[in-house]
Design an enzyme around this catalytic site. Structure first.
Site, PDB file in Angstrom:
ATOM      1  CB  THR A 178      -6.086  40.153 -16.727  1.00 12.09           C
ATOM      2  OG1 THR A 178      -6.835  39.054 -16.192  1.00 12.09           O
ATOM      3  CG2 THR A 178      -5.184  39.660 -17.846  1.00 12.09           C
ATOM      4  CE1 TYR A 179     -10.984  41.564  -9.618  1.00 15.81           C
ATOM      5  CE2 TYR A 179      -9.041  41.640  -8.215  1.00 15.81           C
ATOM      6  CZ  TYR A 179     -10.391  41.851  -8.401  1.00 15.81           C
ATOM      7  OH  TYR A 179     -11.146  42.345  -7.361  1.00 15.81           O
TER       8      TYR A 179
END
Length: 266
Positions: free
Chosen positions: A170-171
């Site tokens: 997700t980062y």
């Protein structure tokens, strides 16, 4: 022959730095102040740290102000930018250093949650968008200027359990959005406004407390970094200043990797 760096590259210019209560944003704000900029120091919760940054800017002989800024709130962003222009008369540089720090983002994909992902996007990607949108009319009015966004390195590790070395999904997605925003915005705003991004690698910070990442995972990442050490916030600041300065005047739409060789081109 033009003199690109006389040590006061930002004399007479006004800069906004978001996330300036943090290590990286604070280092950028200090560096801008040391080179003559009037600096608007935006912080969300680190008021004491932001005041220390302001004191450093003033000790360098420059001016500035510190104010609370919530990049997830359009009204807060608009008010912060408007106050900066009202106080200092113009706007020349915008540095989007605000970013979410939460252990919920430092997990494998199977443990990722949609609420945490949405919160990450709201700060890192939409927050950058909101600040740029509020700032661009002022940058245009004052003759152009430069925007520097904070993206991130994707990592090159093979141990998926180490989210320092492999970097969480997700980062990566959020910072990938910042990369895409940067390149597309550079095209949209050219030739008046330059837009670039910086992608820091592993920078000295409190990884275990902030991200709940064990030291052995940090050590493993550093073992795969050619320079063999963490970066310093001041090294990130120097790179940002290059991109924002006249010396970087022929650079736009780029993502500058400052990662000790952790990510290599070619």
């Amino acid at each position: 022959m033009e003199q690109w760096n006389n040590g006061r590259r930002f004399e007479g210019r006004v800069a906004i730095v978001t996330g300036a209560g943090g290590a990286l944003g604070g280092a950028v704000a200090r560096a801008l102040g040391a080179e003559g900029a009037k600096v608007a120091i935006g912080y969300r919760s680190s008021a004491d740290a932001a005041e220390e940054v302001l004191a450093a800017v003033e000790a360098a002989g420059s001016e500035g102000h510190a104010a609370k800024l919530e990049v997830t709130d359009k009204a807060s962003v608009d008010a912060f930018v408007a106050e900066t222009v009202e106080r200092h008369g113009r706007l020349d540089v915008v540095v989007n250093a605000a970013g979410r720090i939460d252990p919920a983002d430092a997990v494998r994909f199977a443990e990722s949650g949609d609420e945490a992902f949405a919160a990450l996007l709201d700060v890192d990607l939409l927050g950058t968008f909101r600040v740029c949108q509020a700032a661009v009319p002022h940058l245009r009015r004052d003759g152009g200027g430069a925007i520097v966004n904070f993206s991130g390195s994707y990592g090159n590790g093979t141990n998926q359990e180490n989210v320092v070395n492999s970097v969480a999904v997700t980062y990566c997605a959020a910072k990938g959005g910042v990369r895409a925003l940067t390149s597309a915005l550079a095209r949209d705003l050219a030739p008046e406004i330059r837009v670039n991004a910086i992608a820091p690698g592993a920078i000295a910070a409190n990884w275990e407390d902030d991200w709940e990442i064990p030291q052995e995972h940090v050590d493993e990442a550093l073992a795969m970094t050619p320079l063999g050490r963490m970066g310093k916030p001041e090294e990130i600041a120097e790179s940002v200043l290059y991109l924002a300065s006249d010396g970087g005047g022929y650079t736009t739409g780029q993502v500058l990797e400052v990662s000790g060789g952790w990510v290599l081109d070619g």
